[in-house]
Design a protein around this motif. Structure first.
Motif, mmCIF file in Angstrom:
data_model
loop_
_atom_site.group_PDB
_atom_site.id
_atom_site.type_symbol
_atom_site.label_atom_id
_atom_site.label_comp_id
_atom_site.label_asym_id
_atom_site.label_seq_id
_atom_site.Cartn_x
_atom_site.Cartn_y
_atom_site.Cartn_z
ATOM 1 N N VAL A 190 0.832 -1.207 0.161
ATOM 2 C CA VAL A 190 -0.087 0.063 0.051
ATOM 3 C C VAL A 190 0.784 1.221 0.104
ATOM 4 O O VAL A 190 0.672 2.103 -0.883
ATOM 5 C CB VAL A 190 -0.954 -0.074 1.257
ATOM 6 C CG1 VAL A 190 -1.532 1.346 1.521
ATOM 7 C CG2 VAL A 190 -1.882 -1.074 1.105
ATOM 8 N N MET A 245 4.376 15.719 -7.716
ATOM 9 C CA MET A 245 2.949 15.403 -8.124
ATOM 10 C C MET A 245 2.009 16.262 -7.469
ATOM 11 O O MET A 245 2.065 16.889 -6.403
ATOM 12 C CB MET A 245 2.486 14.115 -7.480
ATOM 13 C CG MET A 245 1.292 13.330 -8.330
ATOM 14 S SD MET A 245 1.395 11.542 -7.917
ATOM 15 C CE MET A 245 -0.137 10.890 -8.737
ATOM 16 N N ASP A 280 3.724 1.468 -0.960
ATOM 17 C CA ASP A 280 4.517 1.381 -2.408
ATOM 18 C C ASP A 280 3.528 2.049 -3.532
ATOM 19 O O ASP A 280 4.034 2.934 -4.289
ATOM 20 C CB ASP A 280 4.734 0.003 -2.777
ATOM 21 C CG ASP A 280 6.172 -0.327 -2.750
ATOM 22 O OD1 ASP A 280 7.138 0.368 -3.240
ATOM 23 O OD2 ASP A 280 6.451 -1.483 -2.418
ATOM 24 N N ALA A 281 2.384 1.806 -3.271
ATOM 25 C CA ALA A 281 1.561 2.192 -4.377
ATOM 26 C C ALA A 281 1.140 3.634 -4.314
ATOM 27 O O ALA A 281 0.740 4.327 -5.080
ATOM 28 C CB ALA A 281 -0.060 1.249 -4.330
ATOM 29 N N LEU A 293 7.383 9.439 -5.627
ATOM 30 C CA LEU A 293 8.862 9.440 -5.672
ATOM 31 C C LEU A 293 9.435 9.288 -7.265
ATOM 32 O O LEU A 293 10.468 9.896 -7.527
ATOM 33 C CB LEU A 293 9.420 8.526 -4.798
ATOM 34 C CG LEU A 293 9.217 8.584 -3.495
ATOM 35 C CD1 LEU A 293 9.714 7.622 -2.431
ATOM 36 C CD2 LEU A 293 9.728 9.777 -2.845
ATOM 37 N N ARG A 335 -6.444 11.741 -5.305
ATOM 38 C CA ARG A 335 -7.217 10.844 -6.108
ATOM 39 C C ARG A 335 -6.467 9.385 -5.885
ATOM 40 O O ARG A 335 -7.189 8.501 -6.053
ATOM 41 C CB ARG A 335 -7.376 11.141 -7.333
ATOM 42 C CG ARG A 335 -8.358 12.586 -7.511
ATOM 43 C CD ARG A 335 -8.621 12.990 -8.812
ATOM 44 N NE ARG A 335 -7.547 13.086 -9.705
ATOM 45 C CZ ARG A 335 -7.310 12.533 -10.803
ATOM 46 N NH1 ARG A 335 -8.035 11.625 -11.485
ATOM 47 N NH2 ARG A 335 -6.078 13.081 -11.443
ATOM 48 N N LEU A 336 -5.291 9.492 -5.813
ATOM 49 C CA LEU A 336 -4.260 8.217 -5.870
ATOM 50 C C LEU A 336 -4.806 7.504 -4.491
ATOM 51 O O LEU A 336 -4.985 6.312 -4.530
ATOM 52 C CB LEU A 336 -2.990 8.648 -6.031
ATOM 53 C CG LEU A 336 -1.890 7.423 -5.835
ATOM 54 C CD1 LEU A 336 -2.151 6.591 -7.117
ATOM 55 C CD2 LEU A 336 -0.599 8.008 -5.866
ATOM 56 N N ARG A 353 8.042 10.238 -9.930
ATOM 57 C CA ARG A 353 7.846 11.478 -10.473
ATOM 58 C C ARG A 353 8.957 12.544 -10.237
ATOM 59 O O ARG A 353 9.298 13.498 -11.065
ATOM 60 C CB ARG A 353 6.528 12.208 -10.316
ATOM 61 C CG ARG A 353 5.458 11.576 -11.183
ATOM 62 C CD ARG A 353 3.838 11.899 -10.855
ATOM 63 N NE ARG A 353 3.106 11.238 -11.694
ATOM 64 C CZ ARG A 353 2.364 11.911 -12.786
ATOM 65 N NH1 ARG A 353 2.686 13.088 -13.190
ATOM 66 N NH2 ARG A 353 1.677 11.023 -13.205
ATOM 67 N N GLY A 359 5.250 5.583 -4.326
ATOM 68 C CA GLY A 359 6.122 4.911 -5.461
ATOM 69 C C GLY A 359 5.818 6.126 -6.569
ATOM 70 O O GLY A 359 6.851 6.716 -7.088
ATOM 71 N N PRO A 360 4.523 6.269 -6.692
ATOM 72 C CA PRO A 360 4.384 7.275 -8.062
ATOM 73 C C PRO A 360 4.848 8.753 -7.541
ATOM 74 O O PRO A 360 5.497 9.268 -8.511
ATOM 75 C CB PRO A 360 2.850 7.476 -8.017
ATOM 76 C CG PRO A 360 2.358 6.096 -7.721
ATOM 77 C CD PRO A 360 3.387 5.761 -6.415
ATOM 78 N N GLN A 389 -8.103 6.043 -4.834
ATOM 79 C CA GLN A 389 -8.005 4.564 -5.667
ATOM 80 C C GLN A 389 -7.529 3.570 -4.849
ATOM 81 O O GLN A 389 -7.938 2.242 -4.794
ATOM 82 C CB GLN A 389 -7.024 5.133 -7.000
ATOM 83 C CG GLN A 389 -6.953 3.899 -7.872
ATOM 84 C CD GLN A 389 -6.042 4.034 -9.126
ATOM 85 O OE1 GLN A 389 -6.532 4.787 -9.884
ATOM 86 N NE2 GLN A 389 -4.767 3.831 -8.869
ATOM 87 N N VAL A 390 -6.396 3.651 -4.137
ATOM 88 C CA VAL A 390 -5.787 2.689 -3.309
ATOM 89 C C VAL A 390 -6.824 2.123 -2.427
ATOM 90 O O VAL A 390 -7.026 0.989 -2.339
ATOM 91 C CB VAL A 390 -4.267 3.214 -2.724
ATOM 92 C CG1 VAL A 390 -3.832 2.045 -2.020
ATOM 93 C CG2 VAL A 390 -3.328 3.397 -3.892
ATOM 94 N N ASP A 397 -4.031 15.142 -7.535
ATOM 95 C CA ASP A 397 -3.740 13.876 -8.147
ATOM 96 C C ASP A 397 -3.407 12.898 -6.828
ATOM 97 O O ASP A 397 -3.769 11.539 -6.996
ATOM 98 C CB ASP A 397 -2.810 13.629 -9.041
ATOM 99 C CG ASP A 397 -2.963 14.434 -10.294
ATOM 100 O OD1 ASP A 397 -4.093 14.896 -10.606
ATOM 101 O OD2 ASP A 397 -1.999 14.989 -11.201
ATOM 102 N N ARG A 401 -9.866 2.035 -2.175
ATOM 103 C CA ARG A 401 -11.092 1.580 -2.752
ATOM 104 C C ARG A 401 -10.775 0.055 -2.757
ATOM 105 O O ARG A 401 -11.832 -0.797 -2.536
ATOM 106 C CB ARG A 401 -11.374 1.887 -4.196
ATOM 107 C CG ARG A 401 -12.235 3.150 -4.195
ATOM 108 C CD ARG A 401 -13.191 3.078 -5.392
ATOM 109 N NE ARG A 401 -12.921 4.059 -6.427
ATOM 110 C CZ ARG A 401 -13.469 4.419 -7.561
ATOM 111 N NH1 ARG A 401 -14.039 3.142 -8.140
ATOM 112 N NH2 ARG A 401 -13.168 5.203 -8.476
ATOM 113 N N GLY A 402 -9.574 -0.452 -3.012
ATOM 114 C CA GLY A 402 -9.214 -1.984 -3.118
ATOM 115 C C GLY A 402 -9.040 -2.702 -1.791
ATOM 116 O O GLY A 402 -8.860 -3.729 -1.798
#
Lengths: 194, 194
Positions: free
Chosen positions: A157, A176, A159-160, A166, A183-184, A168, A163-164, A187-188, A180, A190-191
């Motif tokens: 989690v 970032m 990482d997800a 770092l 929203r990330l 960027r 990660g994006p 998104q994470v 955004d 939700r799962g």
């Protein structure tokens, strides 16, 4: 407001010396870039002998590493876990973005993109893993309190989420946008939310 | 097996010359690191005049950039979208990990961690965004075919998948284990699958 007396040069040893040197290193790094961080310039700016730097830190890279970890551990402390995992993750990520939007934060994180030596890189990566693992505590708390699914992998989690951001910074040279990132997080979540 | 005649030096122009130069650049980069990619050494190895390199590419950085994008576009082509979004994402990520496990792939991606100039970095980042956007086509296809939730943000999905892998390469100097990547795909899918 009292102002502490500056210790006379050559009298600062141990922890006070390391702290003073670390502050100089971060300032030089941020203002002038990694090339500006020479042992001679750091010694001069911190009021210590160059030989003391070698004795205290071993190498230039280890000195920079200590300065970077001191600074970032203080500027970006572990977030306490609260009652709402969504709030916790949002505030963790908000703090990261704010940190990366400072000249110090961006400069210090990007140092890791420069390989030094296999041994050194390994130690630096171990530090990163410890930091990410500390962030994963918030996720673990979310699992323990039944807010997140029991089979959630806390490290994955983090990482997800991180990660994006770092990637960027390191490869795209951009921070970032906060929107955004939020929203990330959604998104994470939700799962993994129960 | 016929072997193509090597064109006589100085006769290679335009596309064949650019291709030959790009191959030399990738080889030097991979074998000896970025510092080894000098205009003089590339010219000598490719059998062209140094002045031709400047005429064709403008700067050393642009020459390296063209070599990197040529190589990566070929080595890591866009994955076709199939009937199963989970399979599509898994094979996209598998291809990325395999690419990063080659000396060329790791070296070329890590080039982006080195800032060159604001203009150049901007162009390079635009290339990255185009590549990530191309990968997002697989996700868009998943939405269009009703496999993924209608409000899925394709770019954000690619970010959540590729970001951790790229961050680990750029900052930790390690390629994420295939098992972890597949678990990452599963975690992301859980939040967006219908």
């Amino acid at each position: 407001m009292s102002r502490p007396e500056k210790a006379p040069p050559l009298r600062r040893r141990g922890e006070p010396m390391r702290r003073a040197v670390s502050e100089v290193v971060v300032r030089l790094l941020t203002d002038q870039g990694p090339e500006a961080v020479t042992m001679a310039d750091v010694a001069a700016a911190a009021g210590v002998h160059e030989s003391s730097l070698y004795r205290q830190f071993g190498t230039r890279e280890k000195m920079i590493f200590e300065a970077a970890t001191r600074y970032s551990d203080q500027a970006l402390p572990a977030q306490p876990a609260g009652d709402d995992i969504a709030d916790d993750l949002r505030s963790t990520m908000r703090a990261l973005i704010e940190y990366l939007n400072t000249p110090q934060g961006a400069a210090l994180v990007r140092l890791s993109a420069v390989p030094v030596s296999p041994e050194f890189d390994q130690e630096r990566t171990a530090y990163w893993h410890r930091r990410l693992d500390r962030s994963a505590d918030v996720v673990r708390h979310g699992v323990e309190t039944g807010q997140l699914k029991a089979d959630t992998d806390p490290t994955l989690v983090v990482d997800a989420l991180a990660g994006p951001v770092l990637a960027r910074l390191a490869l795209f040279h951009e921070v970032m946008a906060m929107d955004d990132v939020m929203r990330l997080v959604d998104q994470v979540l939700r799962g993994i939310t129960v």
